[in-house]
Design a protein around this motif. Structure first.
Motif, short mmCIF file in Angstrom:
data_model
loop_
_atom_site.label_atom_id
_atom_site.label_comp_id
_atom_site.label_asym_id
_atom_site.label_seq_id
_atom_site.Cartn_x
_atom_site.Cartn_y
_atom_site.Cartn_z
N ALA A 183 9.93 34.56 61.10
CA ALA A 183 9.04 33.86 60.31
C ALA A 183 8.36 34.54 59.06
O ALA A 183 7.98 35.64 59.53
N VAL A 184 8.33 33.95 57.97
CA VAL A 184 7.75 34.87 56.94
C VAL A 184 6.77 33.81 55.92
O VAL A 184 7.16 32.68 55.77
N LEU A 185 5.79 34.45 55.33
CA LEU A 185 5.02 33.67 54.37
C LEU A 185 5.58 33.41 53.14
O LEU A 185 5.78 32.41 52.57
N MET A 186 6.62 34.37 52.67
CA MET A 186 7.39 34.49 51.34
C MET A 186 9.00 34.57 51.93
O MET A 186 9.05 35.78 52.31
N ASN A 187 9.83 33.84 51.26
CA ASN A 187 11.14 34.12 51.74
C ASN A 187 11.78 34.23 50.28
O ASN A 187 12.06 33.46 49.39
N ASN A 188 12.50 35.35 49.88
CA ASN A 188 13.36 35.49 48.89
C ASN A 188 14.82 35.03 49.19
O ASN A 188 15.39 35.49 50.15
N VAL A 189 15.06 33.99 48.50
CA VAL A 189 16.36 33.48 48.74
C VAL A 189 17.62 34.30 48.52
O VAL A 189 18.81 34.07 49.07
N GLN A 190 17.22 35.56 47.92
CA GLN A 190 18.41 36.40 47.38
C GLN A 190 18.65 37.63 48.35
O GLN A 190 19.34 38.41 48.36
N SER A 191 17.69 37.48 49.56
CA SER A 191 17.70 38.70 50.55
C SER A 191 18.81 38.78 51.22
O SER A 191 19.76 37.80 51.53
N SER A 192 19.22 39.80 51.74
CA SER A 192 20.08 40.09 52.65
C SER A 192 20.20 39.52 54.01
O SER A 192 21.12 39.18 54.73
N GLN A 193 18.90 39.09 54.40
CA GLN A 193 18.73 38.65 55.76
C GLN A 193 18.36 37.05 55.46
O GLN A 193 17.53 36.74 54.83
N THR A 194 18.66 36.09 56.48
CA THR A 194 17.87 34.99 56.49
C THR A 194 16.89 34.73 57.55
O THR A 194 16.88 35.50 58.53
N THR B 33 0.61 39.59 41.35
CA THR B 33 0.19 38.11 41.36
C THR B 33 -0.50 37.84 42.98
O THR B 33 0.16 38.24 43.92
N PRO B 34 -1.77 37.38 43.08
CA PRO B 34 -2.13 37.25 44.29
C PRO B 34 -1.63 36.21 45.24
O PRO B 34 -1.29 35.27 44.62
N PHE B 35 -1.65 36.54 46.47
CA PHE B 35 -1.16 35.44 47.45
C PHE B 35 -2.38 35.28 48.16
O PHE B 35 -3.00 36.17 48.99
N SER B 36 -3.19 34.21 47.97
CA SER B 36 -4.52 34.04 48.51
C SER B 36 -4.64 33.88 49.98
O SER B 36 -3.74 33.26 50.81
N HIS B 37 -6.00 33.94 50.41
CA HIS B 37 -6.05 33.90 51.88
C HIS B 37 -5.85 32.38 52.20
O HIS B 37 -5.34 32.03 53.29
N GLU B 38 -6.22 31.31 51.21
CA GLU B 38 -5.95 30.06 51.53
C GLU B 38 -4.32 29.91 51.67
O GLU B 38 -3.97 29.00 52.51
N TYR C 46 12.00 30.29 59.54
CA TYR C 46 10.72 29.86 59.07
C TYR C 46 10.22 30.55 57.92
O TYR C 46 10.11 31.62 57.98
N GLY C 47 10.04 29.66 56.81
CA GLY C 47 9.34 30.33 55.43
C GLY C 47 8.49 29.41 54.96
O GLY C 47 8.82 28.26 54.89
N PHE C 48 7.44 29.82 54.50
CA PHE C 48 6.47 28.90 54.00
C PHE C 48 6.77 28.80 52.63
O PHE C 48 6.87 27.64 52.15
N ARG C 49 6.87 29.85 51.47
CA ARG C 49 7.19 29.81 50.24
C ARG C 49 8.34 30.64 49.93
O ARG C 49 8.60 31.79 50.28
N MET D 135 -2.34 31.84 52.79
CA MET D 135 -1.82 32.56 54.06
C MET D 135 -2.24 31.51 54.99
O MET D 135 -1.28 31.42 55.96
N VAL D 136 -3.46 30.88 55.24
CA VAL D 136 -3.72 29.97 56.19
C VAL D 136 -2.94 28.67 55.93
O VAL D 136 -2.36 28.38 57.10
N ALA D 137 -2.38 28.32 54.88
CA ALA D 137 -1.65 27.16 54.87
C ALA D 137 -0.06 27.32 55.35
O ALA D 137 0.44 26.75 56.06
#
Length: 171
Positions: A118-129, A7-12, A132-135, A14-16
């Motif tokens: 800070a991350v663009l995508m954050n897996n809520v199941q991750s071992s780390q918190t 699944t593409p994570f678009s440039h747009e 700042y997360g965008f999606r 990323m900018v958002a």
């Protein structure tokens, strides 16, 4: 392997995401951005321009001392000197990279309150918190392999290999 959904994570997107992270992190007033190689480098450059902050890069995963361990020592020292470091990654998926960096910084005496991620995508199941997360995604439900704009340059085989590094993420 043909069952992998790319699944593409678009440039747009990323900018958002960069704008959202910049707005959220502004109140904390980071003094130095740290792009985490490879995936965090492109968004970190964008964030550096957006926030008007200096940027360094780290690649702890290469196991090349000058780009990882030695730099971790310098960054830990900077936190003791008062710098607030904002680390930028593309995705917090399993949490492995972020966990390794936090552990390495702590071993070098870094002040934890002066470090945020800070991350663009954050897996809520991750071992780390992360601060700042965008999606947000939930790997228990969302099994797609997200392809960031810079990764779209890689051959499909390389994307499949990356996706299968931890098969349970996508299976």
């Amino acid at each position: 392997m043909s069952g992998i959904v790319f699944t593409p994570f678009s440039h747009e997107d990323m900018v958002a995401g960069v704008h959202a992270i910049a707005d959220a992190a502004a109140e904390w007033e980071p003094s130095l951005l740290v792009g985490v190689g490879r995936g965090g480098l492109t968004p970190a450059v964008y964030l550096s321009h957006r926030m008007g902050l200096p940027l360094v890069s780290i690649d702890h995963s290469t196991r090349i001392a000058q780009f990882g361990e030695e730099l971790v020592s310098v960054l830990a020292q900077r936190t003791r000197g008062g710098d607030r470091l904002l680390f930028i990654e593309d995705i917090n998926d399993s949490g492995k990279t972020i966990g390794e960096i936090r552990t390495a910084l702590a071993a070098e005496g870094a002040i934890a309150e002066h470090i945020r991620f800070a991350v663009l995508m954050n897996n809520v199941q991750s071992s780390q918190t992360v601060e700042y997360g965008f999606r947000a995604i939930d790997r228990a439900v969302q099994k797609d392999w997200f392809v960031f704009p810079w990764e779209a340059m890689a051959p499909r085989e390389a994307l499949q290999e990356d996706a299968m590094e931890v098969p349970e993420r996508i299976a």
